[in-house]
Design a protein around this motif. Sequence first.
Motif, mmCIF file in Angstrom:
data_model
loop_
_atom_site.group_PDB
_atom_site.id
_atom_site.type_symbol
_atom_site.label_atom_id
_atom_site.label_comp_id
_atom_site.label_asym_id
_atom_site.label_seq_id
_atom_site.Cartn_x
_atom_site.Cartn_y
_atom_site.Cartn_z
ATOM 1 N N VAL A 106 26.568 20.086 46.135
ATOM 2 C CA VAL A 106 26.686 18.954 45.208
ATOM 3 C C VAL A 106 25.473 18.045 45.332
ATOM 4 C CG1 VAL A 106 27.984 16.863 44.692
ATOM 5 C CG2 VAL A 106 29.198 19.007 45.065
ATOM 6 N N THR A 132 22.665 19.646 43.330
ATOM 7 C CA THR A 132 22.811 19.806 41.882
ATOM 8 C C THR A 132 23.200 18.522 41.149
ATOM 9 O OG1 THR A 132 25.116 20.493 42.198
ATOM 10 C CG2 THR A 132 23.469 22.224 42.082
ATOM 11 N N ALA A 133 23.970 17.667 41.819
ATOM 12 C CA ALA A 133 24.473 16.458 41.149
ATOM 13 C C ALA A 133 23.361 15.603 40.551
ATOM 14 C CB ALA A 133 25.332 15.637 42.104
ATOM 15 N N PRO A 134 22.261 15.355 41.293
ATOM 16 C CA PRO A 134 21.208 14.525 40.698
ATOM 17 C C PRO A 134 20.658 15.110 39.402
ATOM 18 C CG PRO A 134 20.896 14.688 43.051
ATOM 19 C CD PRO A 134 21.984 15.669 42.700
ATOM 20 N N TYR A 143 22.317 17.040 37.176
ATOM 21 C CA TYR A 143 23.295 16.724 36.132
ATOM 22 C C TYR A 143 23.209 15.241 35.768
ATOM 23 C CZ TYR A 143 25.835 21.183 36.435
ATOM 24 O OH TYR A 143 26.192 22.501 36.375
ATOM 25 N N HIS A 144 23.128 14.400 36.785
ATOM 26 C CA HIS A 144 23.121 12.957 36.554
ATOM 27 C C HIS A 144 21.956 12.537 35.669
ATOM 28 C CE1 HIS A 144 24.623 9.021 37.360
ATOM 29 N NE2 HIS A 144 23.522 8.595 37.938
ATOM 30 N N GLU A 145 20.774 13.004 36.027
ATOM 31 C CA GLU A 145 19.580 12.636 35.268
ATOM 32 C C GLU A 145 19.638 13.176 33.840
ATOM 33 O OE1 GLU A 145 17.146 10.715 36.280
ATOM 34 O OE2 GLU A 145 16.559 11.124 38.367
ATOM 35 N N VAL A 183 22.331 14.617 32.071
ATOM 36 C CA VAL A 183 23.508 14.427 31.233
ATOM 37 C C VAL A 183 23.834 12.953 31.031
ATOM 38 C CG1 VAL A 183 25.969 14.911 30.984
ATOM 39 C CG2 VAL A 183 24.459 16.634 31.955
ATOM 40 N N LEU A 184 23.854 12.194 32.102
ATOM 41 C CA LEU A 184 24.259 10.798 31.987
ATOM 42 C C LEU A 184 23.070 9.866 31.778
ATOM 43 C CD1 LEU A 184 27.128 10.542 34.631
ATOM 44 C CD2 LEU A 184 27.226 11.140 32.220
ATOM 45 N N LEU A 185 22.095 9.940 32.695
ATOM 46 C CA LEU A 185 20.963 9.015 32.598
ATOM 47 C C LEU A 185 20.021 9.375 31.456
ATOM 48 C CD1 LEU A 185 22.063 7.666 34.955
ATOM 49 C CD2 LEU A 185 20.120 8.334 36.337
ATOM 50 N N ARG A 186 20.005 10.682 31.105
ATOM 51 C CA ARG A 186 19.162 11.159 30.008
ATOM 52 C C ARG A 186 17.685 10.786 30.199
ATOM 53 N NH1 ARG A 186 23.958 10.041 27.396
ATOM 54 N NH2 ARG A 186 24.800 11.678 26.110
#
Lengths: 229, 229
Positions: free
Chosen positions: A178, A181-183, A185-187, A189-192
């Motif tokens: 996690v 990979t999480a960063p 996804y974060h960048e 998907v969410l932070l774009r």
Amino acid sequence: MIPTRSTSEIPGAPLPSPSHPIDAAPARRPGGRSAQVRRRVLDAVRDQLVEQGYDALSVDVVADRSGVHRTTVYRRWRDVGGLLADVLAEATGDDWSPPDTGSLEGDLVAVNREVHAALTGDPPITTALIAASFRSEQAGEALRLFWADRYARCSVIVRRAVERGEVPARTDARRLLVAATAPLYHEMVLLRTPAGPDLVERWAGDAATAARAGAFAAAGAADPMTDPG
Amino acid sequence: MIPTRSTSEIPGAPLPSPSHPIDAAPARRPGGRSAQVRRRVLDAVRDQLVEQGYDALSVDVVADRSGVHRTTVYRRWRDVGGLLADVLAEATGDDWSPPDTGSLEGDLVAVNREVHAALTGDPPITTALIAASFRSEQAGEALRLFWADRYARCSVIVRRAVERGEVPARTDARRLLVAATAPLYHEMVLLRTPAGPDLVERWAGDAATAARAGAFAAAGAADPMTDPG
DNA sequence: TCCTTAACGCGACGGATGTAGCGATAAGAT
DNA sequence: ATCTTATCGCTACATCCGTCGCGTTAAGGA
């Protein structure tokens, strides 16, 4: 990560449990016409998604493309989320296995490359599924199961790294994976943030460094002194 | 993290640039009736969101609650995403500042506690905004700006840690902050694992450990040997 | 072959969503 | 005070969404 095959296979797949009338009905008619309908509809979903994208995906459009009546699609899948959930359920049972490059960092980079590819893929199927997971309970659950399965399969990466002596023996596989990979996804998907491919390697490298430092050690053994490396 | 005040303030706020007719019109009527309409509508959005949640939020409902006509809301905000984007834009300009507990890990834990609270808050405003960001370009952009602002403000946490000698001097603030918070978002928003409050401290601790090991050092100085600690 | 019945096709409907046209109102300038 | 015009209110309309009731088809067992 999520296959997009549009090949019309032989039916035979079980019904996706209509879920509204939860009469625990044993799905007495698993083969034949119903399965044919399911195949046509799911193919239509994938084709529509590939050709027109998520915004152009609706129950009515899928019904038209598949030649199956509106009400039938509504009855069996309820909404767009249900359709995507069923597509995803098919994909979850594939034979994917994590990469094996010979080193922890190499494996993490390879995994992140797949994540990156999935999130930047055109058409954006993965993003579409994520978006749908917020609107449909079914799609959310399907995506949750899909990811749980993927992370479970990836745990072998950490096991191999432990055997090589790259990281402490008590390293928690899921936490390390996690963290890698999480960063991403974060960048993306969410932070774009405009995410270049260099991010893929950076986050994998950071996670590997952290693991070597004993960051993800289970229980109270978070002490780097126990690191056999 | 995202304030929910429902106090009807004095207007005065600028119009949210209708964006469809991008005539670069200089918004000639910033005060008076228009501002009053905006205030009533945005208050209605917040109230509705708090009382009934995201699923019960629609342009028509907001129009009814606010006493402003349907077509007016459609014209100025286009859709639900536009409404949420405007609410979020108001919140972005607040006076939030990151916690200062005296240690890097303490600060990261405190930040993650706020993230956790925002994501588990009832009603789930943050989750609603995330969901909306996938449907509306406006909401997505507003959320992007909001998070960019928050991470920028949090960089002082890393600066202080460097001054204390807790982490290498070249530690990249944003990378460290994302490493600490991204797993929390990932687990709670995408993976939807039942996330206990212990995750908050675990991920903060892992990120701090990684930073001490020199994981987030900028340039080519990713070597732990340069760690002054 | 015949019977039962789950699943599908069909038309219609009520409600929600989004748009167009036009007249009314009030902000801001002269 | 008067004029211009951006913005708002209103009605009407077109579409989409999801459901209901009923007749039809075909799967699977006797």
